[in-house]
Write a protein that holds these residues in place. Sequence first.
Motif, mmCIF file in Angstrom:
data_model
loop_
_atom_site.group_PDB
_atom_site.id
_atom_site.type_symbol
_atom_site.label_atom_id
_atom_site.label_comp_id
_atom_site.label_asym_id
_atom_site.label_seq_id
_atom_site.Cartn_x
_atom_site.Cartn_y
_atom_site.Cartn_z
ATOM 1 N N ARG A 152 0.828 -1.212 0.000
ATOM 2 C CA ARG A 152 0.000 0.000 0.000
ATOM 3 C C ARG A 152 0.863 1.263 0.000
ATOM 4 O O ARG A 152 0.562 2.244 -0.689
ATOM 5 C CB ARG A 152 -0.924 0.000 1.209
ATOM 6 C CG ARG A 152 -1.998 1.087 1.154
ATOM 7 C CD ARG A 152 -2.992 0.947 2.283
ATOM 8 N NE ARG A 152 -4.134 1.810 2.092
ATOM 9 C CZ ARG A 152 -5.224 1.491 1.423
ATOM 10 N NH1 ARG A 152 -5.332 0.296 0.871
ATOM 11 N NH2 ARG A 152 -6.232 2.345 1.283
ATOM 12 N N LEU A 153 1.945 1.247 0.774
ATOM 13 C CA LEU A 153 2.789 2.433 0.889
ATOM 14 C C LEU A 153 3.703 2.608 -0.319
ATOM 15 O O LEU A 153 4.017 3.743 -0.708
ATOM 16 C CB LEU A 153 3.633 2.348 2.160
ATOM 17 C CG LEU A 153 2.861 2.306 3.485
ATOM 18 C CD1 LEU A 153 3.830 2.142 4.650
ATOM 19 C CD2 LEU A 153 2.017 3.559 3.662
ATOM 20 N N PHE A 154 4.161 1.482 -0.898
ATOM 21 C CA PHE A 154 5.102 1.539 -2.018
ATOM 22 C C PHE A 154 4.604 0.622 -3.139
ATOM 23 O O PHE A 154 5.198 -0.428 -3.418
ATOM 24 C CB PHE A 154 6.501 1.112 -1.558
ATOM 25 C CG PHE A 154 7.038 1.926 -0.421
ATOM 26 C CD1 PHE A 154 7.497 3.224 -0.624
ATOM 27 C CD2 PHE A 154 7.072 1.410 0.868
ATOM 28 C CE1 PHE A 154 7.980 3.987 0.418
ATOM 29 C CE2 PHE A 154 7.552 2.163 1.923
ATOM 30 C CZ PHE A 154 8.003 3.459 1.703
ATOM 31 N N LEU A 257 14.050 -1.110 -0.724
ATOM 32 C CA LEU A 257 12.948 -0.155 -0.859
ATOM 33 C C LEU A 257 13.467 1.276 -0.852
ATOM 34 O O LEU A 257 14.566 1.542 -0.334
ATOM 35 C CB LEU A 257 11.961 -0.339 0.295
ATOM 36 C CG LEU A 257 11.190 -1.655 0.357
ATOM 37 C CD1 LEU A 257 10.373 -1.722 1.648
ATOM 38 C CD2 LEU A 257 10.287 -1.813 -0.852
ATOM 39 N N PRO A 258 12.679 2.220 -1.350
ATOM 40 C CA PRO A 258 13.101 3.628 -1.302
ATOM 41 C C PRO A 258 13.062 4.203 0.102
ATOM 42 O O PRO A 258 13.683 5.232 0.372
ATOM 43 C CB PRO A 258 12.083 4.328 -2.211
ATOM 44 C CG PRO A 258 10.884 3.434 -2.201
ATOM 45 C CD PRO A 258 11.422 2.041 -2.102
ATOM 46 N N ALA A 259 12.318 3.581 1.006
ATOM 47 C CA ALA A 259 12.233 4.028 2.397
ATOM 48 C C ALA A 259 11.619 2.902 3.210
ATOM 49 O O ALA A 259 10.934 2.033 2.675
ATOM 50 C CB ALA A 259 11.390 5.295 2.525
ATOM 51 N N PHE A 260 11.879 2.908 4.511
ATOM 52 C CA PHE A 260 11.248 1.956 5.426
ATOM 53 C C PHE A 260 10.096 2.602 6.185
ATOM 54 O O PHE A 260 9.457 1.949 7.013
ATOM 55 C CB PHE A 260 12.261 1.420 6.435
ATOM 56 C CG PHE A 260 13.218 0.403 5.876
ATOM 57 C CD1 PHE A 260 13.106 -0.076 4.580
ATOM 58 C CD2 PHE A 260 14.251 -0.084 6.666
ATOM 59 C CE1 PHE A 260 13.994 -1.011 4.074
ATOM 60 C CE2 PHE A 260 15.142 -1.014 6.178
ATOM 61 C CZ PHE A 260 15.017 -1.481 4.874
ATOM 62 N N THR A 261 9.849 3.882 5.934
ATOM 63 C CA THR A 261 8.803 4.595 6.660
ATOM 64 C C THR A 261 7.984 5.452 5.706
ATOM 65 O O THR A 261 8.464 5.857 4.638
ATOM 66 C CB THR A 261 9.393 5.501 7.756
ATOM 67 O OG1 THR A 261 10.195 6.520 7.136
ATOM 68 C CG2 THR A 261 10.246 4.716 8.734
ATOM 69 N N LEU A 306 11.088 8.336 13.127
ATOM 70 C CA LEU A 306 10.994 7.437 11.986
ATOM 71 C C LEU A 306 12.059 7.760 10.945
ATOM 72 O O LEU A 306 12.580 6.856 10.278
ATOM 73 C CB LEU A 306 9.590 7.500 11.379
ATOM 74 C CG LEU A 306 8.460 7.026 12.301
ATOM 75 C CD1 LEU A 306 7.171 6.871 11.508
ATOM 76 C CD2 LEU A 306 8.804 5.730 13.003
ATOM 77 N N ALA A 307 12.391 9.034 10.812
ATOM 78 C CA ALA A 307 13.482 9.403 9.902
ATOM 79 C C ALA A 307 14.807 8.829 10.389
ATOM 80 O O ALA A 307 15.619 8.331 9.592
ATOM 81 C CB ALA A 307 13.571 10.923 9.781
ATOM 82 N N ALA A 308 15.040 8.875 11.702
ATOM 83 C CA ALA A 308 16.267 8.316 12.267
ATOM 84 C C ALA A 308 16.311 6.805 12.091
ATOM 85 O O ALA A 308 17.361 6.224 11.791
ATOM 86 C CB ALA A 308 16.374 8.694 13.743
ATOM 87 N N TYR A 309 15.176 6.153 12.295
ATOM 88 C CA TYR A 309 15.082 4.709 12.106
ATOM 89 C C TYR A 309 15.412 4.335 10.663
ATOM 90 O O TYR A 309 16.213 3.420 10.404
ATOM 91 C CB TYR A 309 13.674 4.249 12.478
ATOM 92 C CG TYR A 309 13.330 2.831 12.078
ATOM 93 C CD1 TYR A 309 13.841 1.743 12.771
ATOM 94 C CD2 TYR A 309 12.464 2.585 11.004
ATOM 95 C CE1 TYR A 309 13.512 0.437 12.403
ATOM 96 C CE2 TYR A 309 12.130 1.291 10.637
ATOM 97 C CZ TYR A 309 12.658 0.224 11.339
ATOM 98 O OH TYR A 309 12.330 -1.051 10.969
ATOM 99 N N ASP A 310 14.834 5.038 9.729
ATOM 100 C CA ASP A 310 15.081 4.779 8.315
ATOM 101 C C ASP A 310 16.559 4.967 7.979
ATOM 102 O O ASP A 310 17.168 4.138 7.289
ATOM 103 C CB ASP A 310 14.221 5.701 7.459
ATOM 104 C CG ASP A 310 14.412 5.463 5.976
ATOM 105 O OD1 ASP A 310 13.929 4.440 5.466
ATOM 106 O OD2 ASP A 310 15.067 6.309 5.322
ATOM 107 N N ALA A 311 17.138 6.036 8.476
ATOM 108 C CA ALA A 311 18.545 6.330 8.184
ATOM 109 C C ALA A 311 19.471 5.277 8.774
ATOM 110 O O ALA A 311 20.510 4.949 8.187
ATOM 111 C CB ALA A 311 18.909 7.712 8.723
#
Length: 369
Positions: A152-154, A257-261, A306-311
Amino acid sequence: MKGTVKASLKATVVGGGIGGLTAAIALRRTGHDVTVLERAPELREIGAGLSLAPNAMRALDALGIGERVRKHSAPSEVTGTLRTSSGRFLRRFREGRDEPLAAFHRAELYSALLAELPETLVHTGTEVIDPSEVDADVIVAADGVHSGFRHRLFPAAPEPGFRYTAWRGVTEPGAAPPVRSSFTMGRGAYFMIHPLPGGRACWALGAAESTPGARYPSEHAEVTRRVADWPAETRELVAATGPDAVLHNDILDLDPLPAFTSGRVALLGDAAHAVPPDLGQGACQAIEDAVVLAASLRDHPVPEALAAYDAARRPRAAYVTKQARGKAVADTSSAWWLHALLTVTVPLMPASVIRGQAAPLWDWTPPVL
């Protein structure tokens, strides 16, 4: 700064597998109100084995549950014991040089994690794939390799890719003589053995296959046929496994993926980065995810967390995916020259080289929770 975000969040974990339960434990440890939604009608894990490497055990220690979980494991020397399908040992585990893994029956590891959570926290028979259906400050999508949230997100992200096929089994207590861990390399196939607590053993046969979905009238008979000329211990272990205890699954993984969040949703475990099992890092990476996400949500408001988690997680997951795919190719290749090359080079590899190869995976340090 650490400790500046004190407000308790309402967190919903979608998926009650090993990654989802670990995320729930981690989020509760950092003071959040957690609910787990599991689509299956009951909580259970399949009857197979798995191992956790030092990086995952270190993460469980950071959660304060490492010792309780270890009680359900047996040491496995598989990473230091390699042989060919003819029975020739290329390398034998040596104390002080090689590091053991912690081998578990999946159901027992699962039960150990579940015991860390209140019974009322997990809701079965509940399937959601739309963030709008969830009343929470943050949603942890731990809904597996076929994640509805990821799709759904990607929606443009590729579907999981097929790598090879694998059979797994677990013996009943006392059904087979005591076995030692080993990883046997054949042409186009491998056979891995872990001892388990209680006089049991688990095994896995991975084999090259051109297309997914191949199944056999008797999976037990098919494994027996494939290992007919392999070492006696391999044949005896398969013979000691009940036909109903043999599982056959396709091995799938995900492109990065392009992002995890996205928004208030964080993908975790196989939903974000499913990998082949050849490095033994699938469950390990989900456990790492859980600890990093909890630490990020403790230290930052949700968007920044969430940005920190993704990074933190996406580059590591991409590295693990690349390494696991490479090993999967080597483990199931039928090329005679590659098999010959490995049988020559593996015995000659210095311990420092082997340790250096494992270090990027095993030396990971979790945040303090």
